[in-house]
Design a protein around this motif. Structure first.
Motif: not given
Length: 160
Positions: A1-22
């Motif tokens: 459960m924690i692994k899924i939460l960490v993966k989801s959170l890291s994916a969200l952070v990555l997505l937001l950082s890429m969105a700010s570059v566009a």
């Protein structure tokens, strides 16, 4: 459960950082007085080259110079200036370079007639080359008596 939460959170952070570059390209919003003016202005802006980009017209280019010139063309069309006046203004300011189709003038004869001249010159060189080859072939078709004797000797040896 924690692994899924960490993966989801890291994916969200990555997505937001890429969105700010566009970066979004700016969109021109200009209100024309009539649809005819809009059509004429867009057609004219398509026929003028961006002085900064050099390979794009004023509509396709996103450079600041193209944006300024596009706005200037739009305003001049709405002011009632005809296409010749607008093109004359642009060429007086930026030279013949802004025209995708240069005018037929004394200084552009080489541009217009150069390809035809090169084609004629190439055809003449090709004609001379082919003629020279045919003359050379005609001269080598006849065998000397020595060559004929050598050929006869070789043919007799092969048949034995």
């Amino acid at each position: 459960m924690i692994k899924i939460l960490v993966k989801s959170l890291s994916a969200l952070v990555l997505l937001l950082s890429m969105a700010s570059v566009a970066n979004a390209t700016p969109v021109d919003t200009y209100e024309f007085k009539s649809p005819e003016n809009q059509k004429r202005a867009l057609s004219l802006a398509h026929s003028l080259r961006c002085p900064q980009c050099q390979n794009q017209n004023l509509i396709d280019s996103n450079s600041p110079v193209a944006q300024d010139l596009r706005l200037e063309v739009f305003e001049m069309v709405d002011e009632g200036k005809n296409d010749d006046e607008i093109v004359e203004f642009m060429t007086s300011r930026y030279g013949e370079f802004v025209l995708y189709k240069p005018r037929m003038e004394a200084k552009t004869y080489v541009l217009w007639l150069g390809p035809i001249g090169l084609l004629i010159f190439g055809g003449f060189i090709g004609f001379l080359f082919i003629r020279k080859q045919r003359i050379a072939e005609a001269n080598t078709d006849e065998l000397t008596s020595e060559d004929q004797q050598e050929l006869d000797r070789l043919l007799k040896r092969d048949t034995k």
